[in-house]
Design a protein around this motif. Structure first.
Motif, PDB file in Angstrom:
ATOM      1  N   VAL A   1       0.839  -1.199   0.000  1.00 11.85           N
ATOM      2  CA  VAL A   1       0.000   0.000   0.000  1.00 11.85           C
ATOM      3  C   VAL A   1       0.875   1.250   0.000  1.00 11.85           C
ATOM      4  CG1 VAL A   1      -1.710   1.293   1.343  1.00 11.85           C
ATOM      5  CG2 VAL A   1      -1.992  -1.166   1.001  1.00 11.85           C
ATOM      6  N   ALA A   2       1.977   1.225   0.733  1.00 11.47           N
ATOM      7  CA  ALA A   2       2.913   2.359   0.732  1.00 11.47           C
ATOM      8  C   ALA A   2       3.425   2.629  -0.678  1.00 11.47           C
ATOM      9  CB  ALA A   2       4.090   2.083   1.672  1.00 11.47           C
ATOM     10  N   ALA A   3       3.788   1.573  -1.396  1.00 12.92           N
ATOM     11  CA  ALA A   3       4.274   1.730  -2.765  1.00 12.92           C
ATOM     12  C   ALA A   3       3.175   2.278  -3.673  1.00 12.92           C
ATOM     13  CB  ALA A   3       4.788   0.395  -3.296  1.00 12.92           C
ATOM     14  N   ALA A   4       1.956   1.795  -3.498  1.00 10.95           N
ATOM     15  CA  ALA A   4       0.838   2.270  -4.313  1.00 10.95           C
ATOM     16  C   ALA A   4       0.561   3.750  -4.052  1.00 10.95           C
ATOM     17  CB  ALA A   4      -0.414   1.441  -4.043  1.00 10.95           C
ATOM     18  N   VAL A   5       0.615   4.169  -2.810  1.00  9.70           N
ATOM     19  CA  VAL A   5       0.384   5.583  -2.471  1.00  9.70           C
ATOM     20  C   VAL A   5       1.509   6.450  -3.034  1.00  9.70           C
ATOM     21  CG1 VAL A   5       0.260   7.234  -0.543  1.00  9.70           C
ATOM     22  CG2 VAL A   5      -1.044   5.099  -0.443  1.00  9.70           C
ATOM     23  N   ALA A   6       2.711   5.931  -3.065  1.00  3.84           N
ATOM     24  CA  ALA A   6       3.869   6.704  -3.532  1.00  3.84           C
ATOM     25  C   ALA A   6       3.828   6.982  -5.033  1.00  3.84           C
ATOM     26  CB  ALA A   6       5.166   5.979  -3.179  1.00  3.84           C
ATOM     27  N   HIS A   7       3.216   6.114  -5.801  1.00  2.00           N
ATOM     28  CA  HIS A   7       3.217   6.253  -7.260  1.00  2.00           C
ATOM     29  C   HIS A   7       1.964   6.999  -7.727  1.00  2.00           C
ATOM     30  CE1 HIS A   7       3.323   5.271 -11.500  1.00  2.00           C
ATOM     31  NE2 HIS A   7       4.582   4.926 -11.321  1.00  2.00           N
ATOM     32  N   PRO A   8       2.132   8.052  -8.529  1.00  2.00           N
ATOM     33  CA  PRO A   8       0.968   8.851  -8.955  1.00  2.00           C
ATOM     34  C   PRO A   8      -0.137   8.037  -9.645  1.00  2.00           C
ATOM     35  CG  PRO A   8       2.996   9.974  -9.538  1.00  2.00           C
ATOM     36  CD  PRO A   8       3.389   8.622  -9.026  1.00  2.00           C
ATOM     37  N   ARG A   9       0.238   7.059 -10.456  1.00  2.74           N
ATOM     38  CA  ARG A   9      -0.777   6.290 -11.193  1.00  2.74           C
ATOM     39  C   ARG A   9      -1.626   5.402 -10.295  1.00  2.74           C
ATOM     40  NH1 ARG A   9       2.276   4.192 -16.593  1.00  2.74           N
ATOM     41  NH2 ARG A   9       2.264   6.194 -17.675  1.00  2.74           N
ATOM     42  N   THR A  10      -1.085   4.992  -9.165  1.00  2.00           N
ATOM     43  CA  THR A  10      -1.807   4.081  -8.277  1.00  2.00           C
ATOM     44  C   THR A  10      -2.185   4.744  -6.957  1.00  2.00           C
ATOM     45  OG1 THR A  10       0.304   3.226  -7.446  1.00  2.00           O
ATOM     46  CG2 THR A  10      -0.751   1.998  -9.261  1.00  2.00           C
ATOM     47  N   ARG A  11      -1.933   6.044  -6.834  1.00  2.57           N
ATOM     48  CA  ARG A  11      -2.139   6.744  -5.562  1.00  2.57           C
ATOM     49  C   ARG A  11      -3.572   6.641  -5.059  1.00  2.57           C
ATOM     50  NH1 ARG A  11       0.710  11.649  -5.969  1.00  2.57           N
ATOM     51  NH2 ARG A  11       2.399  10.218  -5.511  1.00  2.57           N
ATOM     52  N   ARG A  12      -4.558   6.871  -5.925  1.00  5.71           N
ATOM     53  CA  ARG A  12      -5.954   6.823  -5.464  1.00  5.71           C
ATOM     54  C   ARG A  12      -6.327   5.414  -4.988  1.00  5.71           C
ATOM     55  NH1 ARG A  12      -9.925  10.625  -6.591  1.00  5.71           N
ATOM     56  NH2 ARG A  12     -11.360   8.993  -7.232  1.00  5.71           N
ATOM     57  N   ALA A  13      -5.930   4.414  -5.744  1.00  2.77           N
ATOM     58  CA  ALA A  13      -6.214   3.031  -5.330  1.00  2.77           C
ATOM     59  C   ALA A  13      -5.457   2.700  -4.048  1.00  2.77           C
ATOM     60  CB  ALA A  13      -5.836   2.051  -6.434  1.00  2.77           C
ATOM     61  N   GLY A  14      -4.226   3.176  -3.938  1.00  4.30           N
ATOM     62  CA  GLY A  14      -3.441   2.952  -2.734  1.00  4.30           C
ATOM     63  C   GLY A  14      -4.062   3.618  -1.519  1.00  4.30           C
ATOM     64  N   ALA A  15      -4.570   4.827  -1.706  1.00  5.39           N
ATOM     65  CA  ALA A  15      -5.215   5.531  -0.600  1.00  5.39           C
ATOM     66  C   ALA A  15      -6.473   4.788  -0.150  1.00  5.39           C
ATOM     67  CB  ALA A  15      -5.549   6.963  -1.006  1.00  5.39           C
ATOM     68  N   LEU A  16      -7.225   4.283  -1.102  1.00  7.60           N
ATOM     69  CA  LEU A  16      -8.420   3.499  -0.763  1.00  7.60           C
ATOM     70  C   LEU A  16      -8.018   2.224  -0.022  1.00  7.60           C
ATOM     71  CD1 LEU A  16     -11.500   3.393  -1.084  1.00  7.60           C
ATOM     72  CD2 LEU A  16     -11.136   2.199  -3.243  1.00  7.60           C
TER      73      LEU A  16
END
Length: 118
Positions: free
Chosen positions: A52-67
């Motif tokens: 999840v940290a990696a997903a939040v860090a990347h702009p393309r996956t940030r919204r999914a990571g935040a969710l």
């Protein structure tokens, strides 16, 4: 990356890494009702936090990571309840830590929501 996303990603990465570097405290708060070894759940939750940290860090996956972060914060709440129950007769300092963790899930979920909305 904005400050909210950077902070959320860093916090999740730090906590995820701690699950592997020092797993015993995390093992102790795994609810007994979960099947299998507490260490397995500690490692799985640590891996989830790192992902999840990696997903939040990347702009393309940030919204999914935040969710996913908001979901993760909700999912670990039973561990915080177990800790509070286990420490209900501990020293006042330990009780303060254990009980203080319970309401912290709300600002964490709101933090993830802000990152999702940005």
């Amino acid at each position: 990356m904005n400050k909210d996303a950077a902070g959320l990603s860093a916090m999740l990465a730090t906590m995820g890494a701690l699950h592997f570097a020092a797993p015993k405290p995390f093992d102790s708060i795994v609810p007994r009702s979960l099947p299998g070894s507490p260490r397995t759940w500690t490692y799985l939750s640590g891996a989830a936090e790192l992902a999840v940290a990696a997903a939040v860090a990347h702009p393309r996956t940030r919204r999914a990571g935040a969710l996913a972060a908001a979901g993760l914060f909700a999912a670990v709440f039973p561990a915080n309840v177990k800790m509070a129950m286990d420490w209900r007769h501990a020293s006042p300092a330990k009780r303060a830590v254990a009980y203080g963790r319970l309401p912290m899930q709300i600002p964490l979920i709101l933090w993830a929501r802000r990152v999702f909305s940005d």
